[in-house]
Scaffold this motif. Structure first.
Motif, PDB file in Angstrom:
ATOM      1  N   THR A 121      55.697  31.120  63.603  1.00 41.86           N
ATOM      2  CA  THR A 121      55.724  32.477  64.164  1.00 41.86           C
ATOM      3  C   THR A 121      55.383  33.511  63.094  1.00 41.86           C
ATOM      4  O   THR A 121      54.600  34.441  63.335  1.00 41.86           O
ATOM      5  N   VAL A 122      55.950  33.349  61.902  1.00 41.18           N
ATOM      6  CA  VAL A 122      55.674  34.283  60.810  1.00 41.18           C
ATOM      7  C   VAL A 122      54.224  34.167  60.359  1.00 41.18           C
ATOM      8  O   VAL A 122      53.548  35.173  60.107  1.00 41.18           O
ATOM      9  N   ASN A 145      51.652  33.341  62.057  1.00 40.67           N
ATOM     10  CA  ASN A 145      50.781  33.980  63.046  1.00 40.67           C
ATOM     11  C   ASN A 145      50.728  35.492  62.836  1.00 40.67           C
ATOM     12  O   ASN A 145      49.664  36.108  62.953  1.00 40.67           O
ATOM     13  N   GLU A 146      51.856  36.100  62.496  1.00 38.17           N
ATOM     14  CA  GLU A 146      51.893  37.541  62.262  1.00 38.17           C
ATOM     15  C   GLU A 146      51.179  37.910  60.960  1.00 38.17           C
ATOM     16  O   GLU A 146      50.449  38.896  60.891  1.00 38.17           O
ATOM     17  N   GLY A 169      47.402  38.445  60.855  1.00 40.51           N
ATOM     18  CA  GLY A 169      46.827  39.692  61.316  1.00 40.51           C
ATOM     19  C   GLY A 169      46.498  40.671  60.213  1.00 40.51           C
ATOM     20  O   GLY A 169      45.782  41.659  60.443  1.00 40.51           O
ATOM     21  N   ALA A 172      54.696  42.557  58.969  1.00 35.42           N
ATOM     22  CA  ALA A 172      54.276  41.325  59.639  1.00 35.42           C
ATOM     23  C   ALA A 172      55.381  40.273  59.591  1.00 35.42           C
ATOM     24  O   ALA A 172      55.665  39.601  60.602  1.00 35.42           O
ATOM     25  N   SER A 212      58.148  41.224  61.977  1.00 31.98           N
ATOM     26  CA  SER A 212      57.747  40.962  63.357  1.00 31.98           C
ATOM     27  C   SER A 212      57.885  39.487  63.693  1.00 31.98           C
ATOM     28  O   SER A 212      58.370  39.121  64.770  1.00 31.98           O
ATOM     29  N   GLY A 213      57.474  38.614  62.769  1.00 33.63           N
ATOM     30  CA  GLY A 213      57.604  37.179  63.002  1.00 33.63           C
ATOM     31  C   GLY A 213      59.055  36.748  63.139  1.00 33.63           C
ATOM     32  O   GLY A 213      59.406  35.933  64.003  1.00 33.63           O
ATOM     33  N   LYS A 242      60.452  37.923  66.572  1.00 33.71           N
ATOM     34  CA  LYS A 242      59.958  37.107  67.685  1.00 33.71           C
ATOM     35  C   LYS A 242      60.600  35.719  67.694  1.00 33.71           C
ATOM     36  O   LYS A 242      60.884  35.155  68.755  1.00 33.71           O
TER      37      LYS A 242
END
Length: 473
Positions: free
Chosen positions: A392-393, A395-396, A399, A452, A455-456, A459
């Motif tokens: 998850t991290v 993926n953020e 970006g 980022a 955010s990870g 989520k």
């Protein structure tokens, strides 16, 4: 004439024999006469003050013999170092003691007797000193280390409470939100409860609590949602999520050094502090930093700190270095039980695991029980959770920066071996790459990286709410 001719060679031979005897005598004297003793040279002195402990390092060109003792009323530590003479470098130690040092008031340095220098540390409180030597490692020569620990070890939870980082200021009468309600943009999976029940079989809460130190007082046990069910019991679990952030390296261990002179230890501490601030903006999260200043923390102690605050997640922050300056991109790593997922991951884990060698650990005082925990108790459940949060991290992070690998890699990182805490290691960028080194020193990039990662984490916990813990916050 013939007689005279016979005598001259005898005279010459006699002088030759006397010359040979003198030379031999000189040689014997040089062998059996002791040569002047060689005095070792102190080549550098360093002081690393911190709340946890203060470290004093004397770097020298040979191994030294040292003795020490404590004196009361007032508190002093007296150290005698044999085989050295007082030099200008050693005298610099006096000026390196800062007024805000938690444990050292001042130090006095003098030649106690020939080839013996005495250091007297005037202390602000009683200490438990650890004095040890280190063999050459990395760019360091021999080192003589004085670690001055308080007689009452610093408790991570007490330190957080003292700094005001443990409890959050909430409006009067308002309770913290439930885990699910804290993230309006994401919702847990429908079968979250079932997943949690399955995990609880892997990691019994009562067993984990026993390994994590003393239980917390009732006053810091999880708060319940004001809406209650029958018999006044809370209908929904609400509690603070505790994140342990671990800025890599520090103190004697600079980590990687970029071509522009940037130290990994400074860059990752800056990113970790930004990340801490962003995580604490979340309504149900709080953060413990394994170090909040420039000092060395052994790998095992980093894990131990996270377990003492019973963290729900451990995140170690680093900045890659590789032999080729062209290497670039961000990465996320989790622990592996079966070996590294790639040659590069293995190389990196070996490099990061050498931090204790560079930073300097007193092997004699190493906690054998802690070592056993780190070596033997890593679990499949912990690794699976780590892979989940890592993905998850990652993926953020993708970006804001190119990913070195598009998936979470695995290797035997010592700092990820907490058996009961999902743990990931984030390589934010390659400090050995000149372009990424500039980016790592850019405030805007550090801020985006912290955003980022936050955010990870948000989520991940939205879809994987932390389990209820026995007598835990």
């Amino acid at each position: 004439m013939p007689r005279s001719t016979e005598i001259r060679p005898k005279s010459l031979n006699s002088r030759t024999r006397r010359t040979v005897l003198k030379a031999g005598g000189t040689l014997l004297l040089s062998v059996f006469t002791p040569l002047p003793s060689y005095a070792a040279q102190i080549v550098a002195v360093r002081v690393w003050p911190a709340d946890d402990y203060t470290r004093v390092t004397l770097e020298n060109d040979t191994d030294l013999k040292v003795s020490h003792f404590l004196v009361k009323d007032p508190e002093r530590l007296v150290v005698d170092i044999e085989g050295i003479d007082l030099n200008s470098t050693l005298k610099e130690l006096v000026a390196k003691i800062q007024p805000n040092d938690p444990y050292i008031k001042q130090v006095r340095v003098g030649q106690n007797r020939p080839h013996v220098v005495r250091l007297v540390f005037d202390l602000k409180e009683s200490v438990n000193p650890q004095v040890f030597t280190l063999a050459p490692a990395g760019n360091y020569k021999y080192r003589l280390i004085f670690d001055l620990y308080p007689t009452e070890p610093v408790d991570p939870i007490a330190a957080l409470i003292k700094k005001g980082d443990w409890f959050k200021e909430l409006p009067e009468g308002k309770q913290p939100p439930a885990v699910a309600d804290a993230f309006p943009d994401t919702k847990p999976d429908d079968n979250t409860a079932a997943k949690s029940a399955d995990k609880s079989n892997d990691k019994p809460a009562d067993k984990l609590a026993d390994k994590s130190g003393d239980s917390l007082p009732d006053s810091v046990i999880a708060k319940a949602d004001p809406k209650t069910g029958k018999n006044g019991k809370p209908s929904q679990l609400t509690r603070m999520i505790t994140i342990a952030l671990d800025p890599g390296h520090g103190g004697e261990d600079p980590g990687a050094i970029g071509s522009g002179g940037s130290y990994e230890k400074h860059v990752v501490l800056s990113i970790a502090k930004r990340l801490k601030a962003k995580i604490e903006e979340q309504p149900n999260m709080r953060v413990m930093l394994t170090r909040d200043a420039d000092f060395f923390v052994p790998l095992g102690v980093r894990v131990q700190k996270a377990r003492k605050v019973q963290a729900d997640l451990f995140v170690s922050i680093h900045a890659d270095a590789f032999v080729r300056s062209t290497a670039n991109g961000s990465s996320v790593f989790a622990l592996s039980e079966k070996g590294a997922s790639s040659t590069a991951a293995r190389w990196l884990a070996n490099k990061e695991n050498s931090a204790d060698l560079i930073g300097g650990v007193n092997i004699k005082s190493h906690d054998k029980q802690l070592a056993s925990v780190l070596l033997d108790l890593s679990t499949t459940a912990q690794i699976n959770d780590s892979l989940r949060v890592g993905a998850t991290v990652l993926n953020e992070i993708g970006g804001i920066n190119r990913l070195h690998k598009g998936e979470v890699e695995q290797a035997g990182f010592a700092v990820l071996k907490a058996p009961d805490i999902p743990s990931i290691l984030i390589e934010t960028a390659f400090i050995s790459n000149p372009d990424e080194e500039k980016r790592l020193n850019d405030d805007a990039y550090q801020d985006r990286m912290a955003t980022a990662i936050t955010s990870g984490i948000r989520k991940y916990f939205a879809k994987n709410p932390p389990l209820s813990k026995n007598r835990m916050t």
